[in-house]
Design an enzyme around this catalytic site. Structure first.
Site, PDB file in Angstrom:
ATOM      1  N   TYR A   5       1.093  -1.026   0.105  1.00 22.28           N
ATOM      2  CA  TYR A   5       0.059  -0.119   0.101  1.00 22.28           C
ATOM      3  C   TYR A   5       0.655   1.160   0.405  1.00 22.28           C
ATOM      4  O   TYR A   5       1.096   2.177   1.141  1.00 22.28           O
ATOM      5  CB  TYR A   5      -0.328  -0.452   0.992  1.00 22.28           C
ATOM      6  N   HIS A  40      -0.617 -12.327   0.396  1.00 24.32           N
ATOM      7  CA  HIS A  40      -1.863 -11.333  -0.196  1.00 24.32           C
ATOM      8  C   HIS A  40      -2.523 -11.747  -1.220  1.00 24.32           C
ATOM      9  O   HIS A  40      -3.412 -11.620  -1.859  1.00 24.32           O
ATOM     10  CB  HIS A  40      -0.615 -10.221  -0.439  1.00 24.32           C
ATOM     11  N   SER A  55     -12.851  -3.758   0.619  1.00 24.08           N
ATOM     12  CA  SER A  55     -14.312  -3.083  -0.180  1.00 24.08           C
ATOM     13  C   SER A  55     -15.510  -3.346   0.275  1.00 24.08           C
ATOM     14  O   SER A  55     -16.078  -3.917  -1.165  1.00 24.08           O
ATOM     15  CB  SER A  55     -13.458  -3.198  -2.106  1.00 24.08           C
ATOM     16  N   PRO A  56     -15.484  -3.493   1.053  1.00 20.26           N
ATOM     17  CA  PRO A  56     -17.395  -3.690   1.592  1.00 20.26           C
ATOM     18  C   PRO A  56     -18.350  -2.823   0.965  1.00 20.26           C
ATOM     19  O   PRO A  56     -19.474  -3.354   0.810  1.00 20.26           O
ATOM     20  CB  PRO A  56     -16.707  -4.070   2.872  1.00 20.26           C
ATOM     21  N   LEU A  57     -17.922  -1.326   0.912  1.00 20.97           N
ATOM     22  CA  LEU A  57     -18.423  -0.291   0.475  1.00 20.97           C
ATOM     23  C   LEU A  57     -18.452  -0.382  -1.251  1.00 20.97           C
ATOM     24  O   LEU A  57     -19.603   0.796  -1.041  1.00 20.97           O
ATOM     25  CB  LEU A  57     -18.566   0.618   1.513  1.00 20.97           C
ATOM     26  N   GLY A  92     -15.456  -0.153  -2.891  1.00 22.71           N
ATOM     27  CA  GLY A  92     -14.308   0.402  -3.043  1.00 22.71           C
ATOM     28  C   GLY A  92     -14.477   1.480  -2.934  1.00 22.71           C
ATOM     29  O   GLY A  92     -15.191   2.736  -2.663  1.00 22.71           O
ATOM     30  N   ALA A 145     -17.667   4.110  -3.012  1.00 24.26           N
ATOM     31  CA  ALA A 145     -18.125   4.266  -2.170  1.00 24.26           C
ATOM     32  C   ALA A 145     -18.980   5.030  -1.508  1.00 24.26           C
ATOM     33  O   ALA A 145     -20.590   4.357  -0.733  1.00 24.26           O
ATOM     34  CB  ALA A 145     -17.188   3.966  -0.427  1.00 24.26           C
ATOM     35  N   GLY A 146     -18.960   6.659  -1.924  1.00 25.67           N
ATOM     36  CA  GLY A 146     -19.997   7.719  -1.408  1.00 25.67           C
ATOM     37  C   GLY A 146     -21.171   7.063  -2.307  1.00 25.67           C
ATOM     38  O   GLY A 146     -21.989   7.983  -2.072  1.00 25.67           O
TER      39      GLY A 146
END
Length: 286
Positions: free
Chosen positions: A53, A128, A208-210, A212, A216-217
């Site tokens: 990351y 990973h 990324s449950p929302l 990504g 997400a928004g």
């Protein structure tokens, strides 16, 4: 925050995915520090990172170093916080992602992560991503050795199939504690892996449950059922999404990414949102 089991320890039911604080579009360090501190204040005790990351070739481990700095500057007790990091996925610096699952590389990557995190043993170390050029059992064997040597306290895998989960647990002698796969309202192909983790009592960490970083928004506008139930409860569609995942199985521990304090504060309230069986069924079918 309500707790869930991660191997031999319990962690907050919602974790923090720290990747957005180190890759494209990352905030300044002050905002990242505020975000991680807000997560800790809200009861988050699992922070997910990886040595990959980062943005540029010369800053491998940027996110790990950032987390270590934020934990060191926090005023409260952080001894119970689990930092979960990963090895085996690389960013050469040109925007691409590559894989290296060789045991020698994974062991050297773990050593570098230990130093950046400033710990004797990493709380949770995860392979990973499978490397098509290395037998999976050999890659996971490196984690087994690291466990035996006391350099990591717990072992997990990421981006794994049902067969790889079974294989990894066998190689690790029954010591696999987590599987981190992509899972969201728009991406549900990891349902079989989630179900297997439920059967085996292994923590399932949706990444990324929302939807990504870039989506997400827009979760509510993309998935009407989540918006409708959110409106009925007077909460955000994102909070409904995380509560829905928590309702699917007690082994689920979502790790929503965040780079703003208000985002993780909202996510951290998901365990308190109780959805009815009908609401869960509606979201399952959405």
């Amino acid at each position: 925050m309500k707790l869930r089991q991660l191997g031999d320890v319990q962690v907050g039911a919602i974790g923090l995915g720290a990747m957005p604080m180190s890759i494209e579009g990352r905030p300044d360090e002050a905002r990242s520090l505020a975000t991680i501190h807000a997560a800790l204040d809200a009861g988050v005790t699992l922070i997910d990172t990886a040595d990959a990351y980062h943005l540029y070739a010369g800053e491998v481990g940027h996110n790990e170093s950032l987390i270590a700095k934020c934990l060191a500057s926090y005023g409260g007790d952080t001894s119970h916080v689990i930092v979960a990091t990963k090895g085996g996925h690389l960013r050469p610096g040109d925007g691409s992602w590559t894989a290296n699952g060789s045991p020698a590389y994974l062991k050297s990557a773990c050593e570098a992560s230990r130093k950046r995190l400033g710990v004797e043993a990493i709380g949770l170390y995860q392979f990973h991503r499978p490397d098509p050029n290395v037998p999976y059992a050999e890659s996971v064997g490196a984690l087994r050795d690291l466990l035996d040597e006391g350099k990591i306290l717990r072992a997990g895998i990421s981006n794994a199939t049902v067969a790889q989960i079974r294989e990894a647990n066998e190689v690790l002698g029954g010591r696999l504690v987590s599987v981190q796969n992509q899972y969201s309202p728009a991406f549900r192909s990891s349902e079989p892996e989630l179900e297997l983790c439920h059967e085996m009592g292994i923590a399932f960490l949706p990444w990324s449950p929302l939807g990504g970083i870039s989506r997400a928004g827009e979760l509510g506008s993309r998935h009407a059922a989540f918006a409708e139930i959110a409106k009925a409860h007077g909460v955000s569609p994102q909070r409904v999404c995380l509560a829905w995942m928590l309702a699917k199985s007690p082994v689920v521990i979502p790790i929503p990414g965040a780079s703003r304090p208000e985002s993780i504060r909202d996510s951290a309230q998901a365990p308190e949102l109780s959805l009815s069986a009908d609401e869960v069924a509606t979201l399952d079918a959405a």
